[in-house]
Scaffold this motif. Structure first.
Motif, PDB file in Angstrom:
ATOM      1  N   ARG A  75      34.213   0.462  47.243  1.00 53.99           N
ATOM      2  CA  ARG A  75      33.041   0.216  48.073  1.00 53.99           C
ATOM      3  C   ARG A  75      33.473   0.072  49.534  1.00 53.99           C
ATOM      4  NH1 ARG A  75      28.854  -1.012  44.510  1.00 53.99           N
ATOM      5  NH2 ARG A  75      29.551  -1.724  42.443  1.00 53.99           N
ATOM      6  N   SER A  76      32.812   0.828  50.409  1.00 51.35           N
ATOM      7  CA  SER A  76      33.147   0.836  51.830  1.00 51.35           C
ATOM      8  C   SER A  76      34.638   1.121  52.015  1.00 51.35           C
ATOM      9  CB  SER A  76      32.775  -0.497  52.497  1.00 51.35           C
ATOM     10  OG  SER A  76      33.014  -0.423  53.899  1.00 51.35           O
ATOM     11  N   MET A  77      35.041   2.331  51.623  1.00 51.28           N
ATOM     12  CA  MET A  77      36.458   2.721  51.670  1.00 51.28           C
ATOM     13  C   MET A  77      36.597   4.042  52.412  1.00 51.28           C
ATOM     14  SD  MET A  77      39.177   3.086  48.534  1.00 51.28           S
ATOM     15  CE  MET A  77      40.865   3.609  48.825  1.00 51.28           C
ATOM     16  N   ARG A  78      37.571   4.110  53.315  1.00 54.01           N
ATOM     17  CA  ARG A  78      37.848   5.308  54.093  1.00 54.01           C
ATOM     18  C   ARG A  78      39.260   5.788  53.760  1.00 54.01           C
ATOM     19  NH1 ARG A  78      35.891   6.662  59.361  1.00 54.01           N
ATOM     20  NH2 ARG A  78      34.979   4.549  59.436  1.00 54.01           N
ATOM     21  N   VAL A  79      39.373   7.071  53.351  1.00 60.11           N
ATOM     22  CA  VAL A  79      40.666   7.667  53.019  1.00 60.11           C
ATOM     23  C   VAL A  79      40.878   8.850  53.962  1.00 60.11           C
ATOM     24  CG1 VAL A  79      42.106   8.664  51.205  1.00 60.11           C
ATOM     25  CG2 VAL A  79      40.315   7.006  50.609  1.00 60.11           C
ATOM     26  N   THR A  80      41.908   8.803  54.795  1.00 56.62           N
ATOM     27  CA  THR A  80      42.112   9.849  55.793  1.00 56.62           C
ATOM     28  C   THR A  80      43.552  10.360  55.783  1.00 56.62           C
ATOM     29  OG1 THR A  80      42.649   8.237  57.527  1.00 56.62           O
ATOM     30  CG2 THR A  80      40.343   8.867  57.294  1.00 56.62           C
ATOM     31  N   GLY A  81      43.683  11.655  56.080  1.00 53.67           N
ATOM     32  CA  GLY A  81      44.998  12.269  56.286  1.00 53.67           C
ATOM     33  C   GLY A  81      45.989  12.051  55.170  1.00 53.67           C
ATOM     34  N   SER A  82      45.516  12.101  53.928  1.00 53.65           N
ATOM     35  CA  SER A  82      46.397  11.788  52.792  1.00 53.65           C
ATOM     36  C   SER A  82      46.425  12.937  51.793  1.00 53.65           C
ATOM     37  CB  SER A  82      45.936  10.498  52.106  1.00 53.65           C
ATOM     38  OG  SER A  82      46.026   9.402  53.000  1.00 53.65           O
ATOM     39  N   LYS A  83      47.500  12.961  50.998  1.00 47.61           N
ATOM     40  CA  LYS A  83      47.675  14.006  49.995  1.00 47.61           C
ATOM     41  C   LYS A  83      47.842  13.372  48.616  1.00 47.61           C
ATOM     42  CE  LYS A  83      49.781  17.407  53.092  1.00 47.61           C
ATOM     43  NZ  LYS A  83      50.942  18.335  53.311  1.00 47.61           N
ATOM     44  N   PHE A  84      47.205  14.003  47.637  1.00 47.49           N
ATOM     45  CA  PHE A  84      47.260  13.521  46.260  1.00 47.49           C
ATOM     46  C   PHE A  84      47.488  14.702  45.326  1.00 47.49           C
ATOM     47  CE2 PHE A  84      44.318  11.049  48.769  1.00 47.49           C
ATOM     48  CZ  PHE A  84      44.595   9.717  48.458  1.00 47.49           C
ATOM     49  N   ASP A  85      48.319  14.517  44.317  1.00 48.06           N
ATOM     50  CA  ASP A  85      48.442  15.535  43.274  1.00 48.06           C
ATOM     51  C   ASP A  85      47.296  15.400  42.270  1.00 48.06           C
ATOM     52  OD1 ASP A  85      50.752  16.533  44.407  1.00 48.06           O
ATOM     53  OD2 ASP A  85      52.077  15.321  43.153  1.00 48.06           O
ATOM     54  N   TRP A  86      46.941  14.180  41.965  1.00 53.13           N
ATOM     55  CA  TRP A  86      45.919  13.928  40.933  1.00 53.13           C
ATOM     56  C   TRP A  86      45.270  12.582  41.190  1.00 53.13           C
ATOM     57  CZ3 TRP A  86      46.640  10.631  36.265  1.00 53.13           C
ATOM     58  CH2 TRP A  86      45.594  10.760  35.337  1.00 53.13           C
ATOM     59  N   ILE A  87      43.941  12.574  41.206  1.00 51.29           N
ATOM     60  CA  ILE A  87      43.205  11.313  41.284  1.00 51.29           C
ATOM     61  C   ILE A  87      42.312  11.218  40.058  1.00 51.29           C
ATOM     62  CG2 ILE A  87      41.619   9.856  42.582  1.00 51.29           C
ATOM     63  CD1 ILE A  87      42.360  11.281  45.097  1.00 51.29           C
ATOM     64  N   ASN A  88      42.540  10.214  39.257  1.00 46.41           N
ATOM     65  CA  ASN A  88      41.731   9.989  38.064  1.00 46.41           C
ATOM     66  C   ASN A  88      40.747   8.856  38.346  1.00 46.41           C
ATOM     67  OD1 ASN A  88      40.611   9.608  35.549  1.00 46.41           O
ATOM     68  ND2 ASN A  88      42.443   8.701  34.637  1.00 46.41           N
ATOM     69  N   LEU A  89      39.507   9.230  38.660  1.00 46.01           N
ATOM     70  CA  LEU A  89      38.454   8.262  38.957  1.00 46.01           C
ATOM     71  C   LEU A  89      37.444   8.163  37.822  1.00 46.01           C
ATOM     72  CD1 LEU A  89      37.877   9.031  42.731  1.00 46.01           C
ATOM     73  CD2 LEU A  89      38.253   6.741  41.795  1.00 46.01           C
ATOM     74  N   ARG A  90      37.839   8.529  36.636  1.00 45.22           N
ATOM     75  CA  ARG A  90      36.908   8.524  35.509  1.00 45.22           C
ATOM     76  C   ARG A  90      36.211   7.171  35.359  1.00 45.22           C
ATOM     77  NH1 ARG A  90      37.251  11.941  30.858  1.00 45.22           N
ATOM     78  NH2 ARG A  90      38.296  13.907  31.350  1.00 45.22           N
ATOM     79  N   SER A  91      34.902   7.233  35.181  1.00 45.83           N
ATOM     80  CA  SER A  91      34.076   6.042  34.893  1.00 45.83           C
ATOM     81  C   SER A  91      34.119   4.999  36.000  1.00 45.83           C
ATOM     82  CB  SER A  91      34.500   5.399  33.559  1.00 45.83           C
ATOM     83  OG  SER A  91      34.394   6.335  32.500  1.00 45.83           O
ATOM     84  N   SER A  92      34.494   5.403  37.208  1.00 49.26           N
ATOM     85  CA  SER A  92      34.535   4.466  38.329  1.00 49.26           C
ATOM     86  C   SER A  92      33.204   4.445  39.072  1.00 49.26           C
ATOM     87  CB  SER A  92      35.658   4.840  39.296  1.00 49.26           C
ATOM     88  OG  SER A  92      36.921   4.609  38.709  1.00 49.26           O
TER      89      SER A  92
END
Length: 220
Positions: free
Chosen positions: A115-132
Motif C-alpha cells: 500500500r502506497s509503494m513506489r518501485v523505481t529503476g529496479s530489475k527483477f527476474d521474477w516477482i510472485n505476487l499471487r493472492s496479494s
C-alpha cells in the motif's frame, strides 16, 4: 456533477525520515520492532527476520540473499540499491515504502499487502505476487522478466516505462490498474485483465489473443 471515468492514479506518500541511527546486521532480529535505523552497506544474507517490523528506516546498498522476511512489516521505509538474488517476503506488509535502484532475482511476495509503494529503476527476474493486495502502487523504469499477478486484488496501480517478459493474471481482480506504460511480452489468463487500462497500440497488438480467447475467427 458527472463522475470522472478516467483511470485513477496511485496516491503515494513519501517516507519522512528523521534522526536515523546507524545499525549493524547483528542488531536485527526476527519478531522485533526496529525503528529509525539506517542500515547502509551491510549484508543480511541468510538472516531470519520473520515477523520483524521496520518503521521509518532506510536500507542503502544492502545485500539480502535468501533473507527471510516472511510476515515482516516495512512502514515508511526507503530502500536503495538492494541486491537480493533470492528474497522471501511472503505474507509481508509494505506501506509507504520506496524501493529504488535495486536488483532482485526471485522475489517471493505472495499473499502480501503493498500500500502506497513506489518501485523505481529496479530489475527483477521474477516477482510472485499471487493472492496479494496492491493499493496505490507505482512501478517506474523497471524490468521484470516474469510477473505473476494471479489472484491479486489491485486498485490504483500504474506502470511507467516498464517491461515484463511475461504476465500471469489468473483470477486477478483489477480496479484502475494502468498497464499503458508496461510493455508486455506474453500474457496468460486474459480474462484477468478486466479492470485494466490499455492504450490503442496495446489493444491492436493483443487483438489476435483476445479473438482467440473469445473464440472469434478472423478471416481476411
Amino acid at each position: 456533477m458527472r463522475r470522472s471515468t478516467a483511470t485513477k492514479k496511485p496516491v503515494l506518500s513519501r517516507p519522512v525520515l528523521h534522526s536515523l541511527e546507524s545499525a549493524a546486521a547483528e542488531e536485527l532480529a526476527a519478531h522485533e520492532h526496529h525503528e529509525g535505523l539506517s542500515l547502509e552497506g551491510i549484508d543480511l544474507s541468510g538472516l531470519d527476520l520473520t515477523g520483524a517490523t521496520f518503521t521509518e528506516c532506510e536500507l542503502i546498498g544492502v545485500t539480502a540473499h535468501s533473507t527471510l522476511l516472511q510476515h515482516a512489516r516495512l512502514v515508511e521505509t526507503r530502500i536503495e540499491r538492494l541486491n537480493a538474488p533470492v528474497l522471501d517476503a511472503t505474507r509481508s506488509t509494505w506501506r509507504d515504502v520506496e524501493l529504488s535502484g535495486s536488483r532482485i532475482g526471485a522475489l517471493d511476495i505472495y499473499d502480501a499487502e503493498l500500500r502506497s509503494m513506489r518501485v523505481t529503476g529496479s530489475k527483477f527476474d521474477w516477482i510472485n505476487l499471487r493472492s496479494s493486495t496492491l493499493e496505490d502502487v507505482l512501478f517506474e523504469d523497471c524490468t521484470i522478466e516474469e510477473l505473476d499477478l494471479s489472484g491479486v486484488t489491485a486498485a490504483r496501480v500504474a506502470f511507467v516505462n516498464c517491461r515484463a517478459g511475461s504476465v500471469a493474471l489468473a483470477h486477478a481482480r483489477l480496479t484502475d490498474v494502468d498497464l499503458r506504460g508496461l510493455e508486455m511480452g506474453s500474457i496468460s489468463n486474459l480474462e484477468g485483465m478486466s479492470g485494466a487500462t490499455l492504450d490503442a497500440q496495446q489493444v491492436t497488438v493483443l487483438a489476435p489473443a483476445f479473438a482467440s480467447h473469445l473464440g472469434i475467427r478472423v478471416e481476411g
